[in-house]
Design an enzyme around this catalytic site. Structure first.
Site, mmCIF file in Angstrom:
data_model
loop_
_atom_site.group_PDB
_atom_site.id
_atom_site.type_symbol
_atom_site.label_atom_id
_atom_site.label_comp_id
_atom_site.label_asym_id
_atom_site.label_seq_id
_atom_site.Cartn_x
_atom_site.Cartn_y
_atom_site.Cartn_z
ATOM 1 C CB VAL A 1 -0.984 -0.002 1.194
ATOM 2 C CG1 VAL A 1 -1.767 1.306 1.260
ATOM 3 C CG2 VAL A 1 -1.953 -1.173 1.057
ATOM 4 C CB CYS A 2 2.697 3.007 2.672
ATOM 5 S SG CYS A 2 1.367 2.886 3.894
ATOM 6 C CB VAL A 3 6.225 0.748 -0.515
ATOM 7 C CG1 VAL A 3 7.348 0.695 -1.543
ATOM 8 C CG2 VAL A 3 6.798 0.945 0.882
#
Length: 217
Positions: free
Chosen positions: A124-126
């Site tokens: 998600v974040c990466v």
């Protein structure tokens, strides 16, 4: 002839200390507990090694967290100590850091084309940030060992998705060596063996200690 044509078409996109920056994304104490694709002690070593890359190679850095006053928690204090003057963007709701105007502006202000990224979670974040950065025209280098998620399958699927978009998936050892390029041109060739490789890669510490022992014999 076909092999020659393919070889000529490939351009080795090498990291350069002069055109690189570090993005530390949501490596937070609470989110750390979600990481199960890498053993906790190893992963802690990896995220501190990733952070220290910015210190050793003097890379401009941007820090960002997501809802850090809630269960996601703060950055580890070691990361904050590494980058006391770095822009620190505390997002309150955006899942993809690139959706935050302050973060976008901080990254653009760096003036660097090559962005070295790691964070929690990989999928998600990466991944979301890396895909947005590619769309924005950046060369993106994700440090796989410093990015964590729920399990190895999720990590592999995420890395495949990023590779399909042209993101480079690398180890922190390969990132460090590519930034260094030449032992004679490192910011102190023996120093990097002792202070960075030696600290975060135990096998390399043994190699360094062996070399010192022989040199002093």
């Amino acid at each position: 002839m076909a092999c020659d044509a393919a070889a000529n078409a490939y351009k080795y996109d090498r990291l350069s200390r002069n055109d690189s920056a570090l993005l530390v994304v949501d490596i937070q104490e609470g989110l750390f507990q979600l990481v199960h694709d890498i053993e906790p002690r190893e992963y802690r070593n990896n995220i501190l090694a990733f952070s220290a890359l910015g210190v050793y190679f003097d890379l401009p850095t941007v820090l960002t967290t997501s809802a850090e006053t809630g269960p996601n928690g703060p950055f580890p204090p070691e990361i904050l100590a590494d980058h006391p003057k770095a822009p620190y963007i505390k997002r309150n709701g955006e899942v993809n850091a690139w959706d935050n105007a302050d973060f976008r502006n901080a990254v653009k202000a760096l003036g660097k084309k090559q962005l070295i990224v790691a964070g929690i979670t990989t999928d998600v974040c990466v991944t979301f940030l890396s895909l947005s950065l590619r769309e924005a025209g950046y060369d993106v280098f994700v440090v796989a060992e410093a990015s964590g998620t729920f399990d190895a399958t999720t990590a592999a699927l995420s890395n495949d998705r990023m590779r399909d978009a042209g993101v480079h998936i690398m180890s922190f050892f390969s990132v460090a060596c590519e930034l260094m390029r030449d032992w004679r041109q490192a910011p102190g060739s023996v120093e990097i063996a002792q202070k960075w490789f030696g600290k975060y890669l135990p096998n390399y510490a043994a190699l360094y200690n062996s070399w010192v022992s022989i040199s002093n014999a």
